[in-house]
Design an enzyme around this catalytic site. Structure first.
Site, mmCIF file in Angstrom:
data_model
loop_
_atom_site.group_PDB
_atom_site.id
_atom_site.type_symbol
_atom_site.label_atom_id
_atom_site.label_comp_id
_atom_site.label_asym_id
_atom_site.label_seq_id
_atom_site.Cartn_x
_atom_site.Cartn_y
_atom_site.Cartn_z
ATOM 1 N N LYS A 106 0.899 -1.119 -0.173
ATOM 2 C CA LYS A 106 0.118 -0.118 0.089
ATOM 3 C C LYS A 106 1.039 1.105 0.094
ATOM 4 O O LYS A 106 1.923 1.040 0.529
ATOM 5 C CB LYS A 106 -0.877 0.195 1.254
ATOM 6 C CG LYS A 106 -2.145 0.929 0.983
ATOM 7 C CD LYS A 106 -3.207 0.087 0.381
ATOM 8 C CE LYS A 106 -4.570 0.900 0.087
ATOM 9 N NZ LYS A 106 -5.483 0.102 -0.646
HETATM 10 P P1 NAD Z 1 -12.780 7.194 -3.500
HETATM 11 O O1 NAD Z 1 -11.716 8.531 -3.276
HETATM 12 O O2 NAD Z 1 -13.200 7.362 -4.983
HETATM 13 O O3 NAD Z 1 -14.039 7.432 -2.600
HETATM 14 C C1 NAD Z 1 -14.224 7.558 -1.271
HETATM 15 C C2 NAD Z 1 -15.574 8.159 -0.939
HETATM 16 O O4 NAD Z 1 -15.752 8.242 0.468
HETATM 17 C C3 NAD Z 1 -16.003 9.572 -1.278
HETATM 18 O O5 NAD Z 1 -17.392 9.775 -1.690
HETATM 19 C C4 NAD Z 1 -15.410 10.297 -0.078
HETATM 20 O O6 NAD Z 1 -16.229 11.768 -0.088
HETATM 21 C C5 NAD Z 1 -15.827 9.399 0.927
HETATM 22 N N1 NAD Z 1 -15.452 9.827 2.215
HETATM 23 C C6 NAD Z 1 -14.169 10.175 2.556
HETATM 24 N N2 NAD Z 1 -14.224 10.368 4.018
HETATM 25 C C7 NAD Z 1 -15.379 10.072 4.331
HETATM 26 C C8 NAD Z 1 -16.007 10.188 5.808
HETATM 27 N N3 NAD Z 1 -15.205 10.376 6.802
HETATM 28 N N4 NAD Z 1 -17.346 9.682 5.828
HETATM 29 C C9 NAD Z 1 -17.880 9.430 4.890
HETATM 30 N N5 NAD Z 1 -17.655 9.252 3.564
HETATM 31 C C10 NAD Z 1 -16.064 9.809 3.236
HETATM 32 O O7 NAD Z 1 -12.203 5.986 -2.827
HETATM 33 P P2 NAD Z 1 -12.605 4.546 -3.345
HETATM 34 O O8 NAD Z 1 -11.559 4.023 -4.332
HETATM 35 O O9 NAD Z 1 -14.029 4.488 -3.719
HETATM 36 O O10 NAD Z 1 -12.205 3.630 -1.993
HETATM 37 C C11 NAD Z 1 -13.249 3.647 -0.822
HETATM 38 C C12 NAD Z 1 -12.788 2.637 -0.137
HETATM 39 O O11 NAD Z 1 -12.845 1.045 -0.617
HETATM 40 C C13 NAD Z 1 -11.419 2.642 0.784
HETATM 41 O O12 NAD Z 1 -11.533 2.183 2.201
HETATM 42 C C14 NAD Z 1 -10.634 1.779 -0.302
HETATM 43 O O13 NAD Z 1 -9.337 1.396 0.538
HETATM 44 C C15 NAD Z 1 -11.485 0.764 -0.297
HETATM 45 N N6 NAD Z 1 -11.204 -0.005 -1.573
HETATM 46 C C16 NAD Z 1 -11.020 0.680 -3.009
HETATM 47 C C17 NAD Z 1 -10.636 -0.155 -3.985
HETATM 48 C C18 NAD Z 1 -10.766 0.497 -5.290
HETATM 49 O O14 NAD Z 1 -10.240 -0.145 -6.256
HETATM 50 N N7 NAD Z 1 -10.844 1.826 -5.534
HETATM 51 C C19 NAD Z 1 -10.517 -1.454 -3.998
HETATM 52 C C20 NAD Z 1 -10.606 -2.217 -2.668
HETATM 53 C C21 NAD Z 1 -11.039 -1.396 -1.543
#
Ligand code: NAD
Length: 417
Positions: A106
């Site tokens: 990461k």
């Molecule tokens: P992103 O940046 O596209 O979206 C994140 C979302 O969460 C946004 O809508 C943001 O406004 C919201 N957010 C941020 N802080 C917040 C809070 N305190 N309360 C509520 N909402 C909040 O990110 P993503 O890629 O969608 O990732 C989201 C989660 O999924 C993370 O935990 C990430 O590690 C996990 N994840 C992502 C992927 C991927 O392929 N993108 C894969 C596995 C896991």
């Protein structure tokens, strides 16, 4: 609000539970509890106003016993070494649970990404990649998107690495735009995997997906796609949120409209009219059948777990549930599909992208989605069986599978020299 536990201690507590089930050798447990490599970099960027700003960035490689390390790059103001290490550890187990040939990594930069112009974001990305370029590589460590990063940023990472190599290296990063060697289906893959997991669980707990209520926290890459696909299956998505707040309508929200307007822009969904405004805390406690936390870690903790009304929690985010909350959910009979299974769709399709890049041979979207779905259903079934065999919860069952595969590979390879 309950004080958040150190997320790395939380990841280590989860490992310790699996280690007890596996009767893991103490030295091996110790080796798996620590990252193979942690890199901290401080680097300057000339901002648009001519001033120099120094950023702190991290790349952590947890374990490479099963293959090159793989894991996202996060841009967020809370990024630190412990969180990055915990996320790298979870990536190791996740890749092993879905049985793809990677270890976990990461990375991230502590930054309020919304305060940067596009030019500043590009310069920061290129300088960060330059600082860690020595440990990246298509055969050694392969980043991907995470919170605050997207295909455009992945394209800059690929270009920066390639400039240093002197030739194009598409396989050094996944989640790229299709035009640069990205895969069809990658943008939607994590949300798609979340919904496949939800469907598999629904069959087991007799939940009618086409007639259930869903709440999604986070409307970014993962949350917005999960909400849209749940809606397409006939579910009523009654609540969604982003970092600035959420909205609720017990009759269901117009998800396609919200997707068009708010996905990819991070913020503003609370401005949507014809629904009730809710805080992120209230959102998690709304009446629903399925809760999909898809934002940041430790959102479900001992202070609010008792108030959660969902029957099923599908962890789109990494680490959204603390061990205390896990205990409460287990007592209440709420099924939690753990992150290392539920959100593995992203890394599975990243694996497909990497394979396509190495072969320079690209697949159709239907092939990608069909293979993703097959791997997710297979992994779900294996975890479900382990849960029954060990008479435990689903997170522990997934950890038992993941940790065992990594431990076995480590033992088979032997300790060098
Ligand atoms: P992103 O940046 O596209 O979206 C994140 C979302 O969460 C946004 O809508 C943001 O406004 C919201 N957010 C941020 N802080 C917040 C809070 N305190 N309360 C509520 N909402 C909040 O990110 P993503 O890629 O969608 O990732 C989201 C989660 O999924 C993370 O935990 C990430 O590690 C996990 N994840 C992502 C992927 C991927 O392929 N993108 C894969 C596995 C896991």
């Amino acid at each position: 609000m309950t004080e958040p536990e150190n997320v790395l201690l939380m990841a280590r507590r989860q490992l310790a539970t699996a280690a007890r089930y596996l009767d893991l050798d103490e030295g091996l447990h110790e080796a798996l509890a620590r990252p193979k490599r942690q890199v901290i970099v401080n680097f300057p960027v000339v901002m648009d106003n001519g001033e120099v700003q120094v950023f702190e960035g991290f790349r952590v490689q947890h374990n490479a016993s099963r293959g090159p390390t793989k894991g996202g790059i996060r841009y967020h103001h809370h990024v630190d070494l412990d969180e990055t290490t915990a996320l790298a550890m979870w990536m190791t187990w996740k890749c092993a649970v879905v049985n793809i040939p990677y270890g976990g990594a990461k990375g991230g930069v502590r930054v309020e990404v919304k305060k940067l112009s596009r030019r500043e974001l590009e310069k920061m990305t290129r300088r960060f990649v330059t600082e860690i370029t020595g440990i990246l590589g298509e055969r050694s460590d392969i980043p991907a998107p995470d919170i605050g990063t997207n295909p455009t940023v992945m394209g800059w990472i690929m270009d920066t690495f390639s400039m240093h190599a002197g030739y194009t290296v598409p396989g050094v990063v996944t989640g790229k735009p299709i035009e640069l060697g990205g895969s069809e289906g990658r943008v939607e893959a994590t949300g798609r995997g979340v919904i496949v997991s939800m469907e598999e669980a629904a069959k087991i707990i007799n939940l009618d997906v086409s007639n259930c209520k869903v709440v999604v926290q986070g409307f970014g890459n993962v949350g917005s796609v999960a909400a849209r696909l749940a809606n397409d299956l006939g579910a009523k998505v009654v609540g969604v949120s982003d970092a600035r707040g959420g909205i609720y309508n017990p009759e269901g929200l117009p998800i396609h409209d919200l997707y068009q307007r708010y996905s990819g822009i991070d913020g503003g969904i609370h401005n949507f009219k014809e629904c009730e405004s809710v805080t992120n805390e209230q959102l998690l406690e709304l009446p629903c059948d399925v809760l999909i936390p898809s934002a940041i870690s430790q959102q479900l903790h001992k202070g609010n777990a008792d108030k959660v009304k969902a029957r099923l929690i599908v962890e789109g985010a990494n680490g959204p549930t603390t061990p205390d909350a896990d205990d409460i959910f287990n007592d209440k009979g709420i099924l939690v599909i753990p992150d290392i299974l539920a959100n593995a769709g992203g890394v599975v399709t990243s694996y497909f992208e990497w394979v396509q890049d190495l072969q320079n041979f690209f697949w159709e979207e239907s092939q990608v989605n069909e293979r993703l779905s097959r791997i997710m259903r297979h992994a779900y079934s294996a975890v479900d069986q382990a849960m029954r065999a060990h008479k435990t919860d689903m997170r522990t069952a997934a950890m038992i599978i993941g940790v065992k595969r990594v431990a076995d590979a480590t033992v088979m390879r032997g300790i060098y020299p």
